[in-house]
Scaffold this motif. Structure first.
Motif, short mmCIF file in Angstrom:
data_model
loop_
_atom_site.label_atom_id
_atom_site.label_comp_id
_atom_site.label_asym_id
_atom_site.label_seq_id
_atom_site.Cartn_x
_atom_site.Cartn_y
_atom_site.Cartn_z
N GLN A 140 14.33 -4.04 -12.65
CA GLN A 140 13.38 -3.67 -11.61
C GLN A 140 12.70 -4.93 -11.07
OE1 GLN A 140 10.80 -0.78 -13.51
NE2 GLN A 140 12.03 0.90 -12.71
N LEU A 141 12.47 -4.91 -9.77
CA LEU A 141 11.81 -6.02 -9.12
C LEU A 141 10.54 -5.51 -8.46
CD1 LEU A 141 14.95 -6.71 -9.17
CD2 LEU A 141 14.46 -8.20 -7.24
N GLN A 142 9.48 -6.25 -8.59
CA GLN A 142 8.22 -5.87 -7.96
C GLN A 142 7.63 -7.08 -7.27
OE1 GLN A 142 5.41 -3.95 -10.53
NE2 GLN A 142 4.07 -3.36 -8.85
N ALA A 143 7.38 -6.91 -5.98
CA ALA A 143 6.83 -8.00 -5.17
C ALA A 143 5.32 -7.89 -5.07
CB ALA A 143 7.46 -7.98 -3.79
N PHE A 144 4.67 -9.03 -5.07
CA PHE A 144 3.22 -9.11 -4.96
C PHE A 144 2.86 -10.11 -3.86
CE2 PHE A 144 2.35 -6.87 -8.86
CZ PHE A 144 3.47 -7.11 -9.64
N GLY A 145 1.64 -9.94 -3.33
CA GLY A 145 1.14 -10.93 -2.40
C GLY A 145 0.99 -10.45 -0.98
N ARG A 146 1.00 -9.16 -0.76
CA ARG A 146 0.85 -8.67 0.60
C ARG A 146 -0.50 -9.10 1.15
NH1 ARG A 146 1.24 -2.47 0.47
NH2 ARG A 146 0.63 -2.68 2.66
N GLY A 147 -0.54 -9.25 2.49
CA GLY A 147 -1.81 -9.62 3.05
C GLY A 147 -1.83 -9.66 4.56
N LEU A 148 -3.02 -9.71 5.10
CA LEU A 148 -3.26 -9.87 6.52
C LEU A 148 -3.90 -11.24 6.70
CD1 LEU A 148 -3.61 -8.98 9.47
CD2 LEU A 148 -5.73 -7.83 8.78
N VAL A 149 -3.20 -12.11 7.42
CA VAL A 149 -3.71 -13.47 7.60
C VAL A 149 -3.62 -13.85 9.07
CG1 VAL A 149 -3.03 -14.17 5.27
CG2 VAL A 149 -1.44 -14.50 7.18
N GLN A 150 -4.32 -14.90 9.41
CA GLN A 150 -4.27 -15.41 10.78
C GLN A 150 -3.13 -16.42 10.93
OE1 GLN A 150 -8.25 -16.89 11.62
NE2 GLN A 150 -8.77 -14.96 12.63
N ALA A 151 -2.68 -16.58 12.13
CA ALA A 151 -1.65 -17.57 12.40
C ALA A 151 -2.09 -18.95 11.92
CB ALA A 151 -1.35 -17.61 13.90
N GLY A 152 -1.16 -19.64 11.29
CA GLY A 152 -1.46 -20.96 10.75
C GLY A 152 -1.85 -20.95 9.29
N ALA A 153 -2.12 -19.77 8.76
CA ALA A 153 -2.52 -19.67 7.37
C ALA A 153 -1.32 -19.71 6.44
CB ALA A 153 -3.31 -18.39 7.16
N SER A 154 -1.62 -19.72 5.15
CA SER A 154 -0.59 -19.72 4.12
C SER A 154 -0.72 -18.48 3.24
CB SER A 154 -0.69 -20.98 3.25
OG SER A 154 -0.48 -22.15 4.00
N LEU A 155 0.39 -18.11 2.64
CA LEU A 155 0.40 -16.96 1.74
C LEU A 155 1.55 -17.16 0.76
CD1 LEU A 155 -1.09 -14.20 1.39
CD2 LEU A 155 0.77 -13.18 2.71
N ARG A 156 1.35 -16.78 -0.48
CA ARG A 156 2.42 -16.88 -1.46
C ARG A 156 2.79 -15.49 -1.96
NH1 ARG A 156 2.93 -20.05 -7.26
NH2 ARG A 156 1.57 -18.36 -7.97
N LEU A 157 4.06 -15.20 -1.88
CA LEU A 157 4.59 -13.97 -2.44
C LEU A 157 5.21 -14.26 -3.80
CD1 LEU A 157 6.39 -12.43 0.68
CD2 LEU A 157 4.00 -12.19 -0.02
N ALA A 158 5.16 -13.28 -4.66
CA ALA A 158 5.81 -13.40 -5.96
C ALA A 158 6.65 -12.16 -6.21
CB ALA A 158 4.78 -13.57 -7.07
#
Length: 120
Positions: free
Chosen positions: A2-20
């Protein structure tokens, strides 16, 4: 497996986000990929990393902005997304495959997806 993804979000252009993406069993034998599906579009390849981490490929649209990595000790693969653009808005899926592939069919297992929204 099973795989489970984390890190959803609402961000502004130019921002950073990390998914796992956490894998419930040993991920060492699997090549791990990230795909995404934007509203009204088909799912597309984003990045893939080989089981050893020695081979990495990116879609042209994310090259230079996104970085895929993995920690086999933690059975987790990451997608670091920098300089996000509104066009990156999509549901992001992680997949596991015994074949290193930039296309969907060889992938054996998929996570449920996590939503990333980038506002302008």
């Amino acid at each position: 497996v099973q795989l489970q993804a984390f890190g959803r979000g609402l961000v502004q252009a130019g921002a950073s986000l990390r998914l796992a993406c956490a894998v419930t069993t040993s991920s060492v034998s699997y090549n791990m990929g990230w795909f995404r599906q934007a509203p009204g579009k088909e799912r597309e390849f984003v990045a893939v990393i080989s089981w050893s981490g020695g081979l990495i490929y990116y879609a042209d649209s994310v090259k230079g902005r996104f970085t895929i990595s993995r920690d086999n000790a933690k059975n987790t693969v990451y997608l670091q997304m920098n300089r996000l653009e509104p066009e990156d808005t999509a549901v992001y899926y992680c997949g596991a495959s015994r074949v290193l592939s930039l296309t969907e069919p060889p992938y054996d297992y998929w996570g449920h997806g996590t939503l990333v929204t980038v506002s302008s």
